[in-house]
Write a protein that holds these residues in place. Sequence first.
Motif, PDB file in Angstrom:
ATOM      1  N   GLN A 168      -9.536  -0.752   9.956  1.00  0.00           N
ATOM      2  CA  GLN A 168      -8.464  -0.921   8.866  1.00  0.00           C
ATOM      3  C   GLN A 168      -9.002   1.064   8.445  1.00  0.00           C
ATOM      4  OE1 GLN A 168      -8.592  -3.526   5.432  1.00  0.00           O
ATOM      5  NE2 GLN A 168      -9.838  -4.982   6.964  1.00  0.00           N
ATOM      6  N   SER A 169      -9.972   1.997   8.463  1.00  0.00           N
ATOM      7  CA  SER A 169     -10.402   2.790   8.021  1.00  0.00           C
ATOM      8  C   SER A 169      -9.520   4.066   8.696  1.00  0.00           C
ATOM      9  CB  SER A 169     -11.391   3.156   7.537  1.00  0.00           C
ATOM     10  OG  SER A 169     -12.201   2.505   6.794  1.00  0.00           O
ATOM     11  N   ILE A 170      -9.309   3.250  10.037  1.00  0.00           N
ATOM     12  CA  ILE A 170      -9.548   4.651  11.248  1.00  0.00           C
ATOM     13  C   ILE A 170      -7.162   4.810  10.647  1.00  0.00           C
ATOM     14  CG2 ILE A 170      -8.633   4.255  13.673  1.00  0.00           C
ATOM     15  CD1 ILE A 170     -11.573   3.976  13.758  1.00  0.00           C
ATOM     16  N   ILE A 171      -7.151   3.038  10.307  1.00  0.00           N
ATOM     17  CA  ILE A 171      -5.702   3.215  10.924  1.00  0.00           C
ATOM     18  C   ILE A 171      -5.233   3.829   9.639  1.00  0.00           C
ATOM     19  CG2 ILE A 171      -3.891   1.200  10.064  1.00  0.00           C
ATOM     20  CD1 ILE A 171      -5.015  -0.640  11.759  1.00  0.00           C
ATOM     21  N   LEU A 172      -5.904   3.650   8.356  1.00  0.00           N
ATOM     22  CA  LEU A 172      -5.466   4.419   6.942  1.00  0.00           C
ATOM     23  C   LEU A 172      -5.658   6.115   7.596  1.00  0.00           C
ATOM     24  CD1 LEU A 172      -7.146   2.242   4.612  1.00  0.00           C
ATOM     25  CD2 LEU A 172      -4.809   2.350   4.790  1.00  0.00           C
ATOM     26  N   SER A 173      -6.591   6.952   8.228  1.00  0.00           N
ATOM     27  CA  SER A 173      -6.943   8.057   8.227  1.00  0.00           C
ATOM     28  C   SER A 173      -5.672   8.325   9.310  1.00  0.00           C
ATOM     29  CB  SER A 173      -8.066   8.004   8.527  1.00  0.00           C
ATOM     30  OG  SER A 173      -9.366   7.407   7.615  1.00  0.00           O
ATOM     31  N   LEU A 174      -5.145   7.713   9.858  1.00  0.00           N
ATOM     32  CA  LEU A 174      -4.138   7.787  10.867  1.00  0.00           C
ATOM     33  C   LEU A 174      -2.526   8.262  10.485  1.00  0.00           C
ATOM     34  CD1 LEU A 174      -5.368   5.888  13.969  1.00  0.00           C
ATOM     35  CD2 LEU A 174      -5.307   8.937  14.482  1.00  0.00           C
ATOM     36  N   THR A 175      -2.396   7.278   9.912  1.00  0.00           N
ATOM     37  CA  THR A 175      -1.372   7.324   8.798  1.00  0.00           C
ATOM     38  C   THR A 175      -1.149   8.774   8.422  1.00  0.00           C
ATOM     39  OG1 THR A 175      -2.013   6.012   7.378  1.00  0.00           O
ATOM     40  CG2 THR A 175      -1.317   4.356   8.668  1.00  0.00           C
ATOM     41  N   PHE A 176      -2.349   8.774   7.590  1.00  0.00           N
ATOM     42  CA  PHE A 176      -2.329   9.846   6.903  1.00  0.00           C
ATOM     43  C   PHE A 176      -2.389  11.296   7.483  1.00  0.00           C
ATOM     44  CE2 PHE A 176      -4.609  13.116   3.189  1.00  0.00           C
ATOM     45  CZ  PHE A 176      -3.465  12.761   2.962  1.00  0.00           C
ATOM     46  N   SER A 177      -2.802  11.775   8.561  1.00  0.00           N
ATOM     47  CA  SER A 177      -3.656  12.971   9.269  1.00  0.00           C
ATOM     48  C   SER A 177      -2.522  13.017  10.503  1.00  0.00           C
ATOM     49  CB  SER A 177      -4.285  12.690  10.231  1.00  0.00           C
ATOM     50  OG  SER A 177      -4.887  12.195  11.113  1.00  0.00           O
ATOM     51  N   LEU A 178      -1.278  11.663  10.868  1.00  0.00           N
ATOM     52  CA  LEU A 178      -0.369  11.868  12.190  1.00  0.00           C
ATOM     53  C   LEU A 178       1.213  12.120  11.313  1.00  0.00           C
ATOM     54  CD1 LEU A 178      -1.299   8.887  14.412  1.00  0.00           C
ATOM     55  CD2 LEU A 178      -1.661  11.390  14.562  1.00  0.00           C
ATOM     56  N   GLY A 179       1.218  11.972  10.064  1.00  0.00           N
ATOM     57  CA  GLY A 179       2.492  12.373   9.658  1.00  0.00           C
ATOM     58  C   GLY A 179       2.424  14.054   9.677  1.00  0.00           C
TER      59      GLY A 179
ATOM     60  N   ASN B 162       0.619  -1.284  -0.346  1.00  0.00           N
ATOM     61  CA  ASN B 162       0.373  -0.226  -0.128  1.00  0.00           C
ATOM     62  C   ASN B 162       1.437   1.199  -0.148  1.00  0.00           C
ATOM     63  OD1 ASN B 162      -2.396   1.697  -0.140  1.00  0.00           O
ATOM     64  ND2 ASN B 162      -3.145   0.770   1.793  1.00  0.00           N
ATOM     65  N   THR B 163       1.908   1.350  -1.081  1.00  0.00           N
ATOM     66  CA  THR B 163       2.983   2.408  -0.988  1.00  0.00           C
ATOM     67  C   THR B 163       1.813   3.551  -1.258  1.00  0.00           C
ATOM     68  OG1 THR B 163       2.610   2.072  -3.490  1.00  0.00           O
ATOM     69  CG2 THR B 163       4.635   0.832  -2.070  1.00  0.00           C
ATOM     70  N   ARG B 164       0.190   3.880  -1.840  1.00  0.00           N
ATOM     71  CA  ARG B 164      -0.058   5.347  -1.673  1.00  0.00           C
ATOM     72  C   ARG B 164      -0.395   5.631   0.071  1.00  0.00           C
ATOM     73  NH1 ARG B 164      -5.463   5.406  -4.573  1.00  0.00           N
ATOM     74  NH2 ARG B 164      -4.387   4.384  -6.377  1.00  0.00           N
ATOM     75  N   ALA B 165      -0.446   5.047   0.557  1.00  0.00           N
ATOM     76  CA  ALA B 165      -1.082   5.587   1.864  1.00  0.00           C
ATOM     77  C   ALA B 165       0.112   5.752   2.631  1.00  0.00           C
ATOM     78  CB  ALA B 165      -1.752   4.797   2.682  1.00  0.00           C
ATOM     79  N   CYS B 166       1.486   4.790   1.890  1.00  0.00           N
ATOM     80  CA  CYS B 166       2.894   5.431   2.019  1.00  0.00           C
ATOM     81  C   CYS B 166       3.200   6.311   1.797  1.00  0.00           C
ATOM     82  CB  CYS B 166       4.021   4.812   2.505  1.00  0.00           C
ATOM     83  SG  CYS B 166       3.652   2.807   2.935  1.00  0.00           S
ATOM     84  N   ILE B 167       2.603   6.911   0.820  1.00  0.00           N
ATOM     85  CA  ILE B 167       3.660   8.304   0.312  1.00  0.00           C
ATOM     86  C   ILE B 167       2.611   9.433   1.240  1.00  0.00           C
ATOM     87  CG2 ILE B 167       3.497   9.755  -2.260  1.00  0.00           C
ATOM     88  CD1 ILE B 167       4.368   6.562  -3.705  1.00  0.00           C
ATOM     89  N   LYS B 168       1.031   9.038   0.704  1.00  0.00           N
ATOM     90  CA  LYS B 168       0.367  10.379   1.267  1.00  0.00           C
ATOM     91  C   LYS B 168       1.204  10.389   3.074  1.00  0.00           C
ATOM     92  CE  LYS B 168      -3.925   9.535   1.153  1.00  0.00           C
ATOM     93  NZ  LYS B 168      -5.527   9.291   0.486  1.00  0.00           N
ATOM     94  N   GLY B 169       1.431   9.443   3.802  1.00  0.00           N
ATOM     95  CA  GLY B 169       1.724  10.067   5.672  1.00  0.00           C
ATOM     96  C   GLY B 169       2.740  10.325   4.916  1.00  0.00           C
ATOM     97  N   ALA B 170       4.018  10.481   4.279  1.00  0.00           N
ATOM     98  CA  ALA B 170       5.239  11.194   3.953  1.00  0.00           C
ATOM     99  C   ALA B 170       5.068  12.115   3.636  1.00  0.00           C
ATOM    100  CB  ALA B 170       6.142  10.777   3.036  1.00  0.00           C
TER     101      ALA B 170
END
Length: 301
Positions: A147-158, A22-30
């Motif tokens: 799962q949605s909460i994890i994806l949203s947190l990895t993005f916002s907590l960046g 899920n590199t898209r989520a990783c890039i968004k977090g970065a």
Amino acid sequence: MGIKLKITNGYLKFKQGNRFLNTRACIKGAVACILGILNTRSAISVKIIQMNLFLGVISYFLMVLSAMMAINLVKLSENQFPAEYVSKKRIKQLLGLFFVISFVLTIIQVSLYGLTLLIHVVLVLLGILWIILGIISIKKDYSFLFQSIILSLTFSLGLFYGAVLNSRLSLIFIYYLVIAIFFLQLAREITKKMKSSSLEEKMVEKSQVQLPIPFHDFAKTSKFLILVQGVALIFIILPIFTPLLTRFLYLIVIVINSILLIITILITLQQVKRQQFSKKLNSLLKLEIFLQLLAMLLASV
């Protein structure tokens, strides 16, 4: 094996690997981490900012990768990956590996530049958070929502992690922006699932379908979506009243984004009345997330 078949197989493997990581989520977090650093760079030396943009962003990227492994444990329990593709043991090993490398990078960063030890505390807490949410997600009733909460947190907590790197946690607008991005992304995840659920309904009898959405009920989920969008709207407006680096540029984009978000809420209200998913929601939320990122970039100029 012909060249065409090799290319096809290579593409399929790449696609499967990209879905797994899920590199898209990783890039968004970065990207969020970069924006967090840029928006809190006032009174920070250029050398430290450059190092944070390098090692700090890589560290957070790896931390998000570890979170994706927590999600993959859930997907594996739901048979979303072929049995021969990956094992639970391998996923746990990757989760630990990405976390350890991320942690080592922060140790190097803190040692070289005398940064706050709070960075280590935040990373450990994030790692624990992914594991706890992943364990809860394995219960099928909670799978999609968590799962949605994890994806949203990895993005916002960046954004939050970027502020931690600069030791600028006293800036209230960072917390507002974290909450805004979290709820915008959560709304997007919900609409994605509602869209796929509406497609499934067209293929089978409605009475036979149990929607894989937070409340297994279209109306309740739509009402929850309105609440999520409303909270996001409040917190994208609040930073205007805080000491942003460039408040005027942020305001220009946010006026447009607020109007779009109000339109999205109205469309969701219509969706509740009609009991039918609106395809416009997904596209509008994607645009709103992009505009919010643009607003935060302009605010850092």
